[in-house]
Design an enzyme around this catalytic site. Structure first.
Site, PDB file in Angstrom:
ATOM      1  N   CYS A 178       0.892  -1.155   0.000  1.00 39.07           N
ATOM      2  CA  CYS A 178       0.000   0.000   0.000  1.00 39.07           C
ATOM      3  C   CYS A 178       0.923   1.196   0.000  1.00 39.07           C
ATOM      4  CB  CYS A 178      -0.918   0.031   1.216  1.00 39.07           C
ATOM      5  SG  CYS A 178      -1.910   1.554   1.222  1.00 39.07           S
ATOM      6  N   CYS A 198      -0.545   4.167   2.407  1.00 43.91           N
ATOM      7  CA  CYS A 198      -0.572   4.053   3.872  1.00 43.91           C
ATOM      8  C   CYS A 198      -0.309   2.607   4.281  1.00 43.91           C
ATOM      9  CB  CYS A 198      -1.873   4.595   4.443  1.00 43.91           C
ATOM     10  SG  CYS A 198      -3.360   4.030   3.599  1.00 43.91           S
ATOM     11  N   SER A 199      -1.332   1.872   4.676  1.00 42.07           N
ATOM     12  CA  SER A 199      -1.068   0.531   5.216  1.00 42.07           C
ATOM     13  C   SER A 199      -2.218  -0.427   4.959  1.00 42.07           C
ATOM     14  CB  SER A 199      -0.821   0.630   6.720  1.00 42.07           C
ATOM     15  OG  SER A 199      -1.944   1.235   7.332  1.00 42.07           O
ATOM     16  N   CYS A 200      -2.983  -0.205   3.887  1.00 43.46           N
ATOM     17  CA  CYS A 200      -4.138  -1.062   3.607  1.00 43.46           C
ATOM     18  C   CYS A 200      -3.689  -2.519   3.455  1.00 43.46           C
ATOM     19  CB  CYS A 200      -4.843  -0.584   2.346  1.00 43.46           C
ATOM     20  SG  CYS A 200      -5.452   1.101   2.531  1.00 43.46           S
TER      21      CYS A 200
END
Ligand code: FE
Length: 214
Positions: free
Chosen positions: A118, A121-123
């Site tokens: 991602c 961000c951090s999906c």
């Protein structure tokens, strides 16, 4: 919260320094107070909070993804359903929900290697992989995996032949990807359970391959 505000601090929470013991204690105390307030006012029940904690401790994690992968390896019809509509096929095994509402499974073959990231961000697909590892959330992985995926894979210990096409999938708030790794050689007689035990989290992110058990 304002006492230590720094204007040159990085905007991403992932870049913050780890907390000291005293800071952790203060944070835990704050969480306790918040929890008490919420339950006292009847906004949320203690039972609900315990259930949420239990979900994160017991129900989510890479074992779920491993079961999906092993099923796809032993059941060709399931594999096809998984590649056609991953959300639905994963739901067949009882996994789904928050952060996994729109799943896409990408399959590794002898000629194609898929990696998930991602960049924003951090999906991450929580129902099948649990919570993301720290490196997945860190800017070096997120930026470099898009620019130099082969180089990053080497750092993970995976050197891919130049003939293999590398595809990087950028997760988003809408779509979460899961890699279907290649079934390793020498597992022809393995049961679904034995296969499940071979599947690693990193292989489902695409930064590793599954080694032959021999
Ligand atoms: Fe994200």
């Amino acid at each position: 919260m304002a006492e230590k505000h720094q204007h040159d601090a990085p905007p991403s929470p992932y870049l913050e320094k780890r907390r000291t013991a005293a800071e952790t204690e203060a944070l835990e105390e704050r969480v306790r107070r918040l929890e008490n307030l919420l339950t006292e006012k009847g906004i949320v029940s203690k039972k609900t909070l315990d259930r949420v904690v239990s979900i994160y401790e017991n129900d989510l994690g890479p074992l779920n993804g491993a079961k999906v992968v092993a099923r796809a390896w032993v059941d060709e019809a399931y594999r096809q359903r998984l590649l056609a509509d991953a959300t639905k096929a994963i739901k067949e095994l009882g996994f789904g929900g928050l952060q996994g509402e729109h799943m896409v499974v990408v399959e590794n073959t002898a000629t194609v290697h898929n990696i998930v990231a991602c960049t924003l961000c951090s999906c991450y697909p929580w129902p099948v992989l649990g919570l993301p590892p720290t490196w997945y959330k860190n800017p070096p992985y997120r930026s470099r995996i898009a620019i130099d995926p082969r180089g990053v894979l080497v750092e993970f210990g995976l050197e891919l032949d130049d003939s293999i096409e590398v595809r990087v999938w950028d997760s988003s708030a809408e779509i979460r990807y899961l890699v279907l790794p290649e079934r390793p050689q020498g597992t022809e007689g393995f049961s679904e359970e034995e296969l499940t035990a071979l599947v690693t989290r990193d292989s489902m992110i695409g930064v590793a391959r599954i080694n032959s058990p021999s």
